[in-house]
Scaffold this motif. Sequence first.
Motif, mmCIF file in Angstrom:
data_model
loop_
_atom_site.group_PDB
_atom_site.id
_atom_site.type_symbol
_atom_site.label_atom_id
_atom_site.label_comp_id
_atom_site.label_asym_id
_atom_site.label_seq_id
_atom_site.Cartn_x
_atom_site.Cartn_y
_atom_site.Cartn_z
ATOM 1 N N SER A 76 0.774 -1.231 0.000
ATOM 2 C CA SER A 76 0.000 0.000 0.000
ATOM 3 C C SER A 76 0.807 1.282 0.000
ATOM 4 N N THR A 120 6.695 6.241 5.339
ATOM 5 C CA THR A 120 5.498 7.018 5.001
ATOM 6 C C THR A 120 5.827 7.876 3.799
ATOM 7 N N GLY A 121 4.789 8.331 3.107
ATOM 8 C CA GLY A 121 5.015 9.327 2.065
ATOM 9 C C GLY A 121 5.427 10.644 2.689
ATOM 10 N N GLN A 122 5.977 11.525 1.863
ATOM 11 C CA GLN A 122 6.247 12.889 2.322
ATOM 12 C C GLN A 122 5.164 13.778 1.739
ATOM 13 N N THR A 123 4.350 14.406 2.590
ATOM 14 C CA THR A 123 3.308 15.271 2.023
ATOM 15 C C THR A 123 3.888 16.585 1.527
ATOM 16 N N ILE A 177 8.099 2.910 8.935
ATOM 17 C CA ILE A 177 7.068 1.949 9.299
ATOM 18 C C ILE A 177 7.725 0.570 9.317
ATOM 19 N N THR A 182 0.276 11.700 10.099
ATOM 20 C CA THR A 182 -0.466 12.507 9.129
ATOM 21 C C THR A 182 -0.035 12.169 7.707
ATOM 22 N N GLN A 183 1.263 11.972 7.526
ATOM 23 C CA GLN A 183 1.752 11.582 6.203
ATOM 24 C C GLN A 183 1.243 10.195 5.818
ATOM 25 N N PHE A 184 1.223 9.330 6.801
ATOM 26 C CA PHE A 184 0.701 7.972 6.575
ATOM 27 C C PHE A 184 -0.783 8.030 6.195
ATOM 28 N N ASP A 219 -1.320 8.978 2.585
ATOM 29 C CA ASP A 219 -1.105 7.819 1.702
ATOM 30 C C ASP A 219 -2.316 6.891 1.689
#
Lengths: 388, 388
Positions: free
Chosen positions: A21, A51-54, A63, B339-341, B344
């Motif tokens: 995911s 995690t993504g970087q917003t 994670i 929050t970044q998670f 996603d």
Amino acid sequence: MNLKKSLVAVTLLFSALILASCGNSSNTSSSSNSKNGTSTSSTKSGSYQVTGQTNSSQYAGVIKNGKYLTSKSRGVTVSQSSGNLMNLKSFEAGLQDISKNEFSTSKYIFQEGQYLSSDTVKNWLGRKSKSNADGLNPASNGSTTPTGRNPIYLQSMEEQDYVQKSGSKLKLSGITIGLAMNSVDYYRKTTYGAEYQTNISDATLEKEGKAMAKEVLARLRKKKGLENIPIVIAVYKQASNDSLVGGNFVSYSINKGNSIEKWKALDIKNVVFPLKSDESAPNSNDSDAFSNFKSEVENFFPNLSGVTAQAQYKNGSLQGMNVSVTTQFYSETEINSFTQFLADQAEKYLPSGVKIDITVSSTTDGVQSFLSRSSTAKSFSTHVFESY
Amino acid sequence: MNLKKSLVAVTLLFSALILASCGNSSNTSSSSNSKNGTSTSSTKSGSYQVTGQTNSSQYAGVIKNGKYLTSKSRGVTVSQSSGNLMNLKSFEAGLQDISKNEFSTSKYIFQEGQYLSSDTVKNWLGRKSKSNADGLNPASNGSTTPTGRNPIYLQSMEEQDYVQKSGSKLKLSGITIGLAMNSVDYYRKTTYGAEYQTNISDATLEKEGKAMAKEVLARLRKKKGLENIPIVIAVYKQASNDSLVGGNFVSYSINKGNSIEKWKALDIKNVVFPLKSDESAPNSNDSDAFSNFKSEVENFFPNLSGVTAQAQYKNGSLQGMNVSVTTQFYSETEINSFTQFLADQAEKYLPSGVKIDITVSSTTDGVQSFLSRSSTAKSFSTHVFESY
């Protein structure tokens, strides 16, 4: 590892899903976890993702096996800082900001501290004593008077790890340690007795912090894996418990070797607007601007409770403002109109070229709306919290 | 007018400033207010401005003499709806949405209701009786049994005015009236006695609402200034007090003449995810999507308290979701990563093409962060509430 055993089964069920995911994940090496549902996965062979970087000024986070990799000393910092929660927020965010000087968000991934355990941190934060040779705070001198006693200088500390991808693993590439020093040490002579306080001067705070940093660096260098990586150590001055804004970092050093190389002084000052009569802001234009804004806003509605702001200065120049507007209960249409009005007034009165957040809360019903402008934007983006 | 006399002096002091301060204001005709500091300004000659529009789908609002022009029946609606505050938010926002069909946000300005006073609204919301001939709710039939009594059908009402610029004045161009009807009428036999409830069927609710609308229209047409303008009347079904989402509008009519012209039925349904075992969503894909999202999110952190969502459907298709994530206390770095998670996972799992808000709150420390995506955007914008 903070994995609750009862969640492990669920974890395993969903880990396959989670592995698939995460868009930014290139570290989804297949997991070698025990599948018996009782053992927690080992650090060595666990599967990592990030995690993504917003946005690019934020670190991605680690994670592990589908769960956020929490700090090994999770909770110790919180309980130590509970006198003023704003210290904790400002300490952690400030420590990341300092880290960004050495570990760029584009090359490094943030990992909550994995090398100092809760027990270690608790011992280090204690007083030196026969039973606690590792205590960084001075041994008691027997006195309990505010000026006679040895205060607790070090209130809290935090480890932040900066890691990089290396094949299918994450490799530790640097550590940042924050030492949160008391400007006021609050203490009681008996458990439920009156609270006393020992004030600590800025000079003493910095001197003690730097001495502890030297010791902390020496101890970290002895830990396996930390012998050669860059270790940043930063000294933070905690705000007093009655402050409406958190404290600030005063100095930091970036260390490649075994001894502290050089301290870089930081000139950071937090103020709360409106200023008290005996206070001044580094730039009086800002406090005037805030006063004008406050007057306009308070005049708009019959029952506004309060308008305050936190402002941060670095080297004498304004970095940003967090404005809080507290209201009585407003209806949905009133909040809509008020928020649009705030956007106008903030654009007109508040300093330009800096990040500004404005939060509108009702005393009875929590956050109602929210406005934000980045340092480069001209106008505010707004959001009214809605309900179907 | 709601102007407190004690504020008038301040109002006058700042009114010049405010007049100069509103970018969008073309109605800054010079004020002819009494300057003696005791009289409130007259409606006829007051100086009007409007708030800016932060986006084109929002109405600008009316400012009069530097203050927001609050509703003449301010507070009556609130106290009437206090059983479930979500009804109030959804009622007011929904009423504006219906108004947008007839009064476009580009041509009309929103004004809080100025034609129905608190006293009038209180009387209309009462039961018809010897002392209250205007009561829209039925006279008591003497029974106090849940099924035998005449219930209170109309719980709350709201007037919204839509005005247009005309020279230096604002001219009333339309009115919208919302009638909030009980689906459950809660009552007590004695002041502090047990609470009973009378359930009201959808058919009865709609029939009673439409009959009241007819009467309301006739009464409004007799008021000076309201003889010829379009009057929109909308019937709202209040959610029960234990609902986690507000009610919905069921029907509305746009009336140019003296009698109700035609009712337009609305097919709006609000649901709360996760669904209870006996509930279904108009589209089961959405509830599945939410369940997947919820599982991912709950798995991320050791101590997540809850993930729920409000969803709204119109004509069977999803309009948007408000997701609430409730957490224990998280540190600043944890909130950042979380929050970044969430960004996603929301992008991956939650339905696309609809407006989605996600609010992260801590049980002890209020709103922590917030994510939002408009119906046309691909990715979420995020905001973590910070403190210096």
